[in-house]
Write a protein that holds these residues in place. Structure first.
Motif, PDB file in Angstrom:
ATOM      1  N   ALA A 124      -2.651   4.135  -5.556  1.00 56.25           N
ATOM      2  CA  ALA A 124      -1.229   4.196  -5.179  1.00 56.25           C
ATOM      3  C   ALA A 124      -1.018   5.250  -4.094  1.00 56.25           C
ATOM      4  N   GLY A 125      -1.638   6.405  -4.271  1.00 56.72           N
ATOM      5  CA  GLY A 125      -1.524   7.458  -3.259  1.00 56.72           C
ATOM      6  C   GLY A 125      -2.100   7.011  -1.929  1.00 56.72           C
ATOM      7  N   LEU A 126      -3.218   6.275  -2.005  1.00 55.91           N
ATOM      8  CA  LEU A 126      -3.844   5.774  -0.782  1.00 55.91           C
ATOM      9  C   LEU A 126      -2.913   4.788  -0.068  1.00 55.91           C
ATOM     10  N   ALA A 127      -2.259   3.926  -0.844  1.00 55.83           N
ATOM     11  CA  ALA A 127      -1.340   2.957  -0.229  1.00 55.83           C
ATOM     12  C   ALA A 127      -0.222   3.695   0.521  1.00 55.83           C
ATOM     13  N   ILE A 128       0.288   4.757  -0.086  1.00 61.06           N
ATOM     14  CA  ILE A 128       1.345   5.541   0.565  1.00 61.06           C
ATOM     15  C   ILE A 128       0.806   6.197   1.841  1.00 61.06           C
ATOM     16  N   ALA A 129      -0.387   6.779   1.732  1.00 60.73           N
ATOM     17  CA  ALA A 129      -0.983   7.430   2.907  1.00 60.73           C
ATOM     18  C   ALA A 129      -1.239   6.411   4.025  1.00 60.73           C
TER      19      ALA A 129
END
Ligand SMILES: *Cc1c(COP(=O)(O)O)cnc(C)c1O
Length: 450
Positions: A286-291
């Motif tokens: 999820a954090g990667l998708a945001i980044a």
């Protein structure tokens, strides 16, 4: 100041509640101290508040084994939605056909590629650790991943010490020598942990492909610069597989990914699961998708500035007596600088002194260190990188200030404790994350939810 409650056994026998408090206090102390540091570790970065929010979400408590949309667990509706988005955004950023976002780190991503495309006893080619290669490419006698875990033999790619790049002519000679000995390389790995200049992927692709080898590109250090369009795109230059670390120049959470072509999707998916991952750290996905969304919007400006800052830092240090390598090529085309520090001491000692001044760098082997009987404990070099200082909003003129602080400690031998005060004052101007949509929470703010 570092609380020492957790070091050694001095405080053994505490009540559980005291341990609990000590741990939480120590975390807060770390945040407070880190906010005063000048962070120049080439493999580190600072994520946005939105990425930190995702990391503390309930996704981190769940399992979603299987490929996205085909899970073997119930309750994955929203997880699938985010992971599909993550894959789509990564395909956009890297212009590739296939993405497996499940490997939980760059090391695991490399292992996925080895598992998918090699057999024990095969020979791969890669840079040695002394020349910027990563421990994952190492042979068994060095306990490297390729040898010790996957049973691969490693032939080294030759490095041109002056150019700090793979030597094409000597590589061709080595391949021909291997031909004569009947050794077929199964895979070549481009990339490394000291990666200042684009590697000759295009130039060597045909040689390797004509021998049936897989061309693998480990983009760990430069993943963010590629995503921002400011470094060679290995996919369009002939690579079959690319591994990504999502937290070095890419400013996401700590995680990994494999990029490839549709024709290689099945072996990669199988190597990841059941091969090397069960739980794939869904909060990190999820954090990667945001980044990735941040990278699409701000990646070009960010990565251009990372490179400009690295070049400016190289120039400013060079003018102050530091022997920054590859001067004739402008020191770097990426985020990283390699410095021969032997005029002033050894890498390990310089690292410690700079730490006392609040400047965080790492000691690093120079390609010729082993020949000169130096080792990784106290090598002849130091490595610097500009991803995190750039994310904090620093520009070229700030690199000159950092160079001056380093000069005072290393060249002029001023008391590091004195320099530390000025380093902290300088850093206090850079406390928010740039190149992101929202930055209400400070970069190093400790967020309590108890
Ligand atoms: C950092 C690094 C890795 C490993 O990445 P992690 O995400 O730390 O596991 C792999 N290859 C290279 C070249 C690296 O520098």
């Amino acid at each position: 100041m570092i609380l020492c409650g957790l070091h050694g056994s001095k405080l053994s026998g505490l009540s559980p509640r005291r341990y609990y408090d000590e741990i939480l206090n120590t975390l807060q102390e770390h945040h407070k101290e880190f906010s005063t540091f000048i962070p120049l570790i080439a493999s580190e970065n600072i994520p946005s508040p939105a990425v930190r929010e995702a990391l503390s979400s309930d996704f981190g408590n769940r399992y979603a084994e299987g490929w996205v949309g085909e899970r073997v667990y119930a309750g994955c509706e929203y997880i699938d939605k985010v992971e599909f988005t993550c894959i789509d955004l990564m395909k956009k950023l890297y212009k590739c056909e296939f993405v497996d976002p499940r490997p939980i780190s760059g090391v695991v991503a490399n292992l996925v590629v080895y598992t998918a495309f090699t057999e024990p006893g095969d020979t791969i080619m890669a840079l040695p650790i002394t020349c910027g290669g990563h421990i994952t490419y190492g042979p068994k006698k060095l306990n490297g991943t390729a040898g010790a875990v996957t049973g691969l033999n490693v032939e080294y790619l030759p490095l041109d010490y002056k150019e700090l790049n793979i030597d094409i002519d000597r590589t061709l000679k080595r391949i021909k020598k291997m031909d004569a000995e009947g050794i077929k390389p199964t895979m070549v790995i481009f990339g490394g942990s000291v990666f200042p200049f684009p590697h000759p992927v295009k130039e060597l692709a045909e040689e390797y492909h004509s021998r049936g080898a897989i061309i693998h590109y480990d983009s760990a250090h430069v993943s963010g610069l590629i995503a921002g369009g400011q470094f060679q795109n290995p996919i369009t230059e002939g690579a079959d597989t690319v591994t990504v670390s999502t937290h070095k120049t890419f400013f996401g959470p700590q995680h990994g990914s494999v990029l490839s072509w549709d024709k290689y999707a099945e072996p990669i998916k199988k190597a990841t699961l059941p091969g090397l991952v069960s739980n794939h750290h869904l909060h990190a996905v999820a954090g990667l998708a945001i980044a990735c969304a941040e990278m699409l919007e701000f990646g070009e400006a960010y990565s251009k500035q990372v490179i400009k800052n690295a070049q400016a830092l190289g120039q400013a240090l060079n003018e102050r007596g530091f022997k920054v390598l590859a001067e004739h090529k402008g020191f770097t085309r990426s985020h990283v600088l390699l410095i021969d520090i032997t005029n002033y001491g050894l890498g390990g000692d310089v690292e410690k002194k700079l730490e006392k001044a609040g400047i965080i760098i790492n000691r690093n082997l120079l390609p010729w260190d082993v020949k000169e009987k130096r080792n990784y404990i106290n090598p002849g070099g130091i490595r610097l990188g500009t991803p995190e200082v750039t994310r904090l909003g620093m520009k070229e003129s700030d690199m000159v200030e950092i160079a001056e602080l380093m000069e005072r400690v290393v060249v002029k031998k001023e008391d590091p404790v004195k320099v530390r005060k000025d380093a902290t004052a300088f850093k206090s101007k850079f406390q928010t994350v740039h190149y992101c949509f929202e930055n209400k929470t400070k970069a190093y703010e400790y967020v309590k939810i108890r």
